[in-house]
Design a protein around this motif. Structure first.
Motif, PDB file in Angstrom:
ATOM      1  N   THR A   1      -8.329  54.013 -46.220  1.00  0.00           N
ATOM      2  CA  THR A   1      -7.651  53.426 -45.077  1.00  0.00           C
ATOM      3  C   THR A   1      -6.160  53.631 -45.271  1.00  0.00           C
ATOM      4  O   THR A   1      -5.629  53.352 -46.346  1.00  0.00           O
ATOM      5  CB  THR A   1      -7.957  51.922 -44.971  1.00  0.00           C
ATOM      6  OG1 THR A   1      -9.374  51.719 -45.007  1.00  0.00           O
ATOM      7  CG2 THR A   1      -7.401  51.346 -43.688  1.00  0.00           C
TER       8      THR A   1
ATOM      9  N   GLY B   1      -2.121  53.649 -43.334  1.00  0.00           N
ATOM     10  CA  GLY B   1      -1.210  53.470 -42.220  1.00  0.00           C
ATOM     11  C   GLY B   1       0.221  53.471 -42.717  1.00  0.00           C
ATOM     12  O   GLY B   1       0.546  54.109 -43.709  1.00  0.00           O
TER      13      GLY B   1
ATOM     14  N   PRO C   1      -7.584  56.155 -40.356  1.00  0.00           N
ATOM     15  CA  PRO C   1      -6.164  56.002 -40.026  1.00  0.00           C
ATOM     16  C   PRO C   1      -5.899  54.670 -39.337  1.00  0.00           C
ATOM     17  O   PRO C   1      -6.692  54.209 -38.507  1.00  0.00           O
ATOM     18  CB  PRO C   1      -5.909  57.171 -39.072  1.00  0.00           C
ATOM     19  CG  PRO C   1      -7.243  57.455 -38.451  1.00  0.00           C
ATOM     20  CD  PRO C   1      -8.254  57.166 -39.526  1.00  0.00           C
ATOM     21  N   ILE C   2      -4.794  54.044 -39.701  1.00  0.00           N
ATOM     22  CA  ILE C   2      -4.356  52.819 -39.029  1.00  0.00           C
ATOM     23  C   ILE C   2      -3.306  53.215 -38.007  1.00  0.00           C
ATOM     24  O   ILE C   2      -2.271  53.794 -38.347  1.00  0.00           O
ATOM     25  CB  ILE C   2      -3.754  51.821 -40.028  1.00  0.00           C
ATOM     26  CG1 ILE C   2      -4.791  51.433 -41.092  1.00  0.00           C
ATOM     27  CG2 ILE C   2      -3.258  50.578 -39.301  1.00  0.00           C
ATOM     28  CD1 ILE C   2      -4.233  50.546 -42.192  1.00  0.00           C
ATOM     29  N   ILE C   3      -3.564  52.899 -36.751  1.00  0.00           N
ATOM     30  CA  ILE C   3      -2.619  53.230 -35.677  1.00  0.00           C
ATOM     31  C   ILE C   3      -2.427  51.994 -34.797  1.00  0.00           C
ATOM     32  O   ILE C   3      -3.201  51.034 -34.869  1.00  0.00           O
ATOM     33  CB  ILE C   3      -3.107  54.430 -34.833  1.00  0.00           C
ATOM     34  CG1 ILE C   3      -4.541  54.217 -34.321  1.00  0.00           C
ATOM     35  CG2 ILE C   3      -3.066  55.706 -35.671  1.00  0.00           C
ATOM     36  CD1 ILE C   3      -4.662  53.513 -33.019  1.00  0.00           C
ATOM     37  N   SER C   4      -1.387  52.020 -33.974  1.00  0.00           N
ATOM     38  CA  SER C   4      -1.147  50.883 -33.086  1.00  0.00           C
ATOM     39  C   SER C   4      -1.126  51.282 -31.621  1.00  0.00           C
ATOM     40  O   SER C   4      -0.818  50.465 -30.758  1.00  0.00           O
ATOM     41  CB  SER C   4       0.177  50.200 -33.441  1.00  0.00           C
ATOM     42  OG  SER C   4       1.242  51.127 -33.364  1.00  0.00           O
TER      43      SER C   4
ATOM     44  N   GLU D   1      -4.421  48.482 -35.333  1.00  0.00           N
ATOM     45  CA  GLU D   1      -3.723  47.313 -35.879  1.00  0.00           C
ATOM     46  C   GLU D   1      -2.722  46.839 -34.842  1.00  0.00           C
ATOM     47  O   GLU D   1      -1.722  47.508 -34.568  1.00  0.00           O
ATOM     48  CB  GLU D   1      -3.016  47.689 -37.179  1.00  0.00           C
ATOM     49  CG  GLU D   1      -2.429  46.492 -37.913  1.00  0.00           C
ATOM     50  CD  GLU D   1      -1.890  46.879 -39.266  1.00  0.00           C
ATOM     51  OE1 GLU D   1      -2.551  46.601 -40.283  1.00  0.00           O
ATOM     52  OE2 GLU D   1      -0.797  47.494 -39.310  1.00  0.00           O
TER      53      GLU D   1
ATOM     54  N   GLY E   1       3.297  48.466 -36.372  1.00  0.00           N
ATOM     55  CA  GLY E   1       3.712  49.741 -35.782  1.00  0.00           C
ATOM     56  C   GLY E   1       4.283  49.618 -34.391  1.00  0.00           C
ATOM     57  O   GLY E   1       3.828  50.308 -33.473  1.00  0.00           O
TER      58      GLY E   1
END
Length: 468
Positions: free
Chosen positions: A130, A132, A152-155, A181, A191
């Motif tokens: 994980t 980001g 992937p951590i995206i906003s 997130e 983000g």
């Protein structure tokens, strides 16, 4: 409450419940292994992870190198050794249930080397990565090389589209899930884009639907989950997201709630502080040396940063416009700065209150501090070990010429490595940065925690499944 069915995520069947991987030593083998054993996806934090000696004592991360570059090499070595140990111990606790991910911040110092080092030594025990805090374009390439899934951590859908077009489309088979997130609700670094107002939160539902629509446009199956992260406490509040054809497969990430469990590695003083939080105690603020907004508890540590920036005046080296008054307090005798009349009066007032040291910022301003705090700021800047790829507090830059951003170190920020190590290993939360999501105030109102009850991870997961 709808029945919560298992989903397939990262090649394994598990409950759609994800443990958020929280920074420096706040999520380790004990909490993540227990979360996986309960049927969900546990997440080992690979950000300055702890190692232990033969007696099981945590090895302090002490830096002895004379230069920042030397200390940075020590940081990378600590990160790999700690990450490998935490993964192996979490895998043993999980007993083959659920899954074990590692969490890496792309903007942390040595991120790629640490990630590759952990996967090289313990990759067969890692279900996914994980990642980001930035735009981790290389994440899919690294994950595919080690035959592990990437998360992937995206906003925003826009951020995912950019990652997909540039890199992830080349390794679609290893995409385990996409973590949305929420930039207004999640704890830690958020983000927020320049086009989004930190004071005007947006409803996450249309943003996640936009993300799913984007994923469909590029051919990603609805079976690839979107993980909703930020603001998730009671699942009953998200019931309309479950088995919703508009959103496809959904999982839910819990960042704050696993902090208050018996397996949680954070110290008891931190756990007690969690139970006292009220709704207005978590602040979305911009003091992080990363340059990102972040959500943290409004502690005296954070208040000091707020007031330091308030004790700030603009300066010029030559008189012009309204800056025609020579500053006569706070600066060394060989420096000459011109300020407005009002700012001169402000500076004299702060000086009289004991804020006698003027610290220059990269933005042609001065902030006023006490001699003790000014000394601490300068020492922390000098002790930098490059824990971020770029740091505005120390002006370190991992990949730039001379490891420098080329800008003046910014005294309005702080050493994030120092404060997160301190709070994770027993220092008072009031004196440090205490990350928290915007639902953490529920610890003081949720009847599950009444009479000082601290559940095991298994008890917490069982409770979450009921909707509460």
């Amino acid at each position: 409450m709808k029945l919560l069915n298992s989903i397939r995520m990262g090649g394994r069947e598990m409950l759609p419940l994800v443990e958020g991987g929280k920074g420096v030593s706040a999520t380790n083998h004990a909490s993540s292994g227990a979360w996986a054993a309960a049927g969900g996806l546990g997440t080992v934090s690979a950000v300055n992870a702890d190692s232990t000696d033969a007696l099981g004592n945590i090895i302090p991360q002490i830096y002895r190198g004379r230069t920042r570059g030397d200390r940075h090499e020590e940081l990378v070595a600590y990160g790999i050794a700690g990450g490998v140990e935490q993964v192996r111990r979490a895998h043993e606790i999980a007993g083959g249930q659920g899954g074990i991910n590692i969490n890496v911040l792309w903007e942390m110092g040595g991120a790629q080397r640490i990630l590759e080092g952990i996967l090289e030594e313990a990759g067969e025990l890692v279900d996914g990565v994980t990642c980001g805090a930035g735009m981790p374009y290389k994440l899919s390439e690294i994950a595919a090389r080690y035959s592990t899934y990437y998360y992937p951590i995206i906003s925003s859908a826009r951020a995912f589209r950019a990652l997909w077009k540039r890199a992830y489309s080349k390794a679609p088979e290893w995409l385990g899930a996409v973590v949305y997130e929420d930039p207004w609700l999640a704890g830690g670094h958020n983000g927020l884009s320049n086009a989004e107002d930190p004071l005007r939160p947006q409803d996450p539902y249309p943003r996640v639907k936009d993300l799913r629509d984007t994923m469909r446009e590029v051919g990603i199956s609805d079976d690839v989950p979107i993980v909703m992260a930020g603001g998730v406490w009671y699942l009953r509040e998200w019931e309309n997201w479950i088995d919703n054809p508009e959103l496809g497969t959904i999982a839910f990430q819990f960042g704050s709630r696993p902090l208050l469990t018996q397996e949680s590695p954070i110290p008891d003083v931190w756990k007690r502080k969690l139970t006292t939080l009220n709704e207005g105690d978590i602040l979305l603020q911009a003091f992080s040396p990363t340059g990102f907004y972040s959500s943290a508890v409004r502690t005296p540590f954070l208040e000091e940063l707020i007031h330091r920036s308030e004790r700030q005046i603009g300066i010029s080296t030559e008189p012009h416009d309204h800056r025609t008054h020579l500053l006569d307090v706070g600066v060394p005798g060989n420096k000459h700065y011109y300020v407005t009349r009002d700012d001169l009066l402000h500076a004299r007032g702060w000086h009289a209150q004991g804020y006698t040291e003027a610290l220059k910022t990269p933005d042609d301003t001065l902030v006023f501090e006490t001699p003790t705090m000014a000394k601490t700021v300068r020492k922390d800047q000098a002790d930098c070990m490059g824990c971020l790829s770029q740091c505005r507090f120390s002006a370190w830059a991992e990949h730039l010429d001379k490891n420098s951003t080329g800008r003046l170190a910014d005294p309005r920020s702080f050493c994030i490595q120092k404060t997160l190590q301190d709070i994770a290993h027993g220092s008072p939360p009031e004196d440090n940065l205490m990350f928290a999501g915007h639902s953490a105030h529920h610890f003081s109102t949720d009847p599950f925690y009444s009479n000082g009850f601290i559940p095991t991870v298994k008890q917490l997961v069982d409770r979450i499944v009921t909707g509460d």
